[in-house]
Design a protein around this motif. Structure first.
Motif, short mmCIF file in Angstrom:
data_model
loop_
_atom_site.label_atom_id
_atom_site.label_comp_id
_atom_site.label_asym_id
_atom_site.label_seq_id
_atom_site.Cartn_x
_atom_site.Cartn_y
_atom_site.Cartn_z
N GLY A 66 159.08 -15.02 30.57
CA GLY A 66 159.40 -14.09 29.50
C GLY A 66 159.84 -14.77 28.22
O GLY A 66 160.35 -14.12 27.31
N GLN A 67 159.63 -16.08 28.13
CA GLN A 67 160.00 -16.84 26.94
C GLN A 67 158.78 -17.04 26.05
O GLN A 67 157.64 -17.02 26.52
CB GLN A 67 160.55 -18.21 27.33
CG GLN A 67 161.82 -18.16 28.13
CD GLN A 67 163.00 -17.67 27.31
OE1 GLN A 67 163.11 -17.96 26.12
NE2 GLN A 67 163.89 -16.94 27.96
N ARG A 140 163.91 -5.55 41.79
CA ARG A 140 162.53 -5.88 41.39
C ARG A 140 161.87 -4.68 40.72
O ARG A 140 161.20 -4.81 39.69
CB ARG A 140 161.73 -6.32 42.60
CG ARG A 140 160.33 -6.76 42.27
CD ARG A 140 159.60 -7.22 43.50
NE ARG A 140 158.42 -7.93 43.09
CZ ARG A 140 157.81 -8.84 43.79
NH1 ARG A 140 158.28 -9.19 44.97
NH2 ARG A 140 156.73 -9.43 43.34
N GLN A 141 162.06 -3.50 41.29
CA GLN A 141 161.49 -2.28 40.72
C GLN A 141 162.01 -2.05 39.31
O GLN A 141 161.24 -1.74 38.40
CB GLN A 141 161.84 -1.09 41.62
CG GLN A 141 161.28 0.23 41.15
CD GLN A 141 161.70 1.37 42.07
OE1 GLN A 141 162.22 1.17 43.17
NE2 GLN A 141 161.47 2.58 41.62
N VAL A 142 163.30 -2.21 39.12
CA VAL A 142 163.90 -2.03 37.78
C VAL A 142 163.34 -3.08 36.82
O VAL A 142 162.97 -2.78 35.69
CB VAL A 142 165.44 -2.10 37.86
CG1 VAL A 142 166.05 -2.20 36.47
CG2 VAL A 142 165.98 -0.90 38.61
N GLY A 143 163.25 -4.32 37.28
CA GLY A 143 162.77 -5.41 36.42
C GLY A 143 161.31 -5.30 36.05
O GLY A 143 160.89 -5.79 35.00
N GLU A 144 160.52 -4.66 36.89
CA GLU A 144 159.08 -4.55 36.64
C GLU A 144 158.67 -3.22 36.04
O GLU A 144 157.50 -3.04 35.70
CB GLU A 144 158.31 -4.80 37.94
CG GLU A 144 158.44 -6.23 38.43
CD GLU A 144 157.77 -6.47 39.78
OE1 GLU A 144 157.31 -5.51 40.41
OE2 GLU A 144 157.73 -7.64 40.19
N ALA A 145 159.61 -2.31 35.89
CA ALA A 145 159.29 -0.99 35.33
C ALA A 145 158.89 -1.14 33.86
O ALA A 145 159.53 -1.89 33.11
CB ALA A 145 160.48 -0.07 35.46
N PRO A 146 157.84 -0.42 33.44
CA PRO A 146 157.47 -0.49 32.03
C PRO A 146 158.56 0.17 31.18
O PRO A 146 159.24 1.09 31.63
CB PRO A 146 156.15 0.29 31.96
CG PRO A 146 156.13 1.14 33.18
CD PRO A 146 156.98 0.45 34.21
N PRO A 147 158.72 -0.30 29.94
CA PRO A 147 159.70 0.32 29.07
C PRO A 147 159.32 1.76 28.74
O PRO A 147 158.16 2.15 28.89
CB PRO A 147 159.69 -0.56 27.82
CG PRO A 147 158.46 -1.37 27.89
CD PRO A 147 158.01 -1.40 29.32
N ALA A 152 154.63 -2.70 27.14
CA ALA A 152 154.99 -3.77 28.09
C ALA A 152 154.53 -5.14 27.59
O ALA A 152 154.85 -6.14 28.20
CB ALA A 152 154.38 -3.47 29.46
N GLY A 153 153.81 -5.21 26.50
CA GLY A 153 153.25 -6.49 26.05
C GLY A 153 154.19 -7.33 25.20
O GLY A 153 153.89 -8.45 24.87
#
Length: 156
Positions: A66-67, A140-147, A152-153
């Motif tokens: 994510g950097q 993991r679900q929270v971290g991968e959820a789209p905004p 999401a890009g």
């Protein structure tokens, strides 16, 4: 009630995630220092936590961590100077470079995986295996959820 008091009494997801990250990092990097890797810092995790044994492209490390690619480039420079990685031509694309762990880097990766495994085992034992597995699935679900806006890009 002041905001700081509200946050202390009922921390939100960001605060809780931050506390968990920093607790793991403190233990991980303290233990790594004791085991012969005193020069690594948490920022180096953006590379060392994601690099493959056979090497990884900087663009892949940026995406996985994510950097920004420029941040990864700076970290790779630091890690190369410390003897943890080197740059090599990518055998699949001679125009590209791979970031490849050195023997020192491979040692750190193995030790880091073992330390994190021990941290996780300790928390799983304290919470119970089923509860800890459910916690990790939910995190993991929270971290991968789209905004909420669906964008999401965008990376931090």
């Amino acid at each position: 009630m002041r905001r700081s008091e509200r946050k202390a009494a009922s921390p939100d997801l960001g605060i809780l995630a931050n506390r968990a990250l920093h607790a793991v990092q403190r233990e991980l990097f303290r233990t790594l220092a004791e085991q012969g890797h005193p020069d690594l810092r948490p920022r180096h995790g953006a590379v060392m936590a994601f690099i493959d044994e056979e090497g990884s492209r900087a663009t892949d490390l940026a995406q996985q961590s994510g950097q920004h690619k420029q941040v990864i480039g700076t970290l790779v420079d630091e890690l190369a100077a410390l003897g943890y990685v080197r740059r090599e031509p990518d055998p699949d694309d001679r125009r590209a470079k791979l970031v490849v762990p050195t023997e020192r880097g491979l040692d750190q990766m193995q030790r880091s995986d073992a330390i994190v495994g021990e941290i996780e085992a300790r928390h799983a034992a304290a919470a119970g295996e089923a509860a800890y597995d459910a916690f990790k699935r939910l995190l993991r679900q929270v971290g991968e959820a789209p905004p909420a806006d669906g964008d999401a890009g965008v990376t931090p």
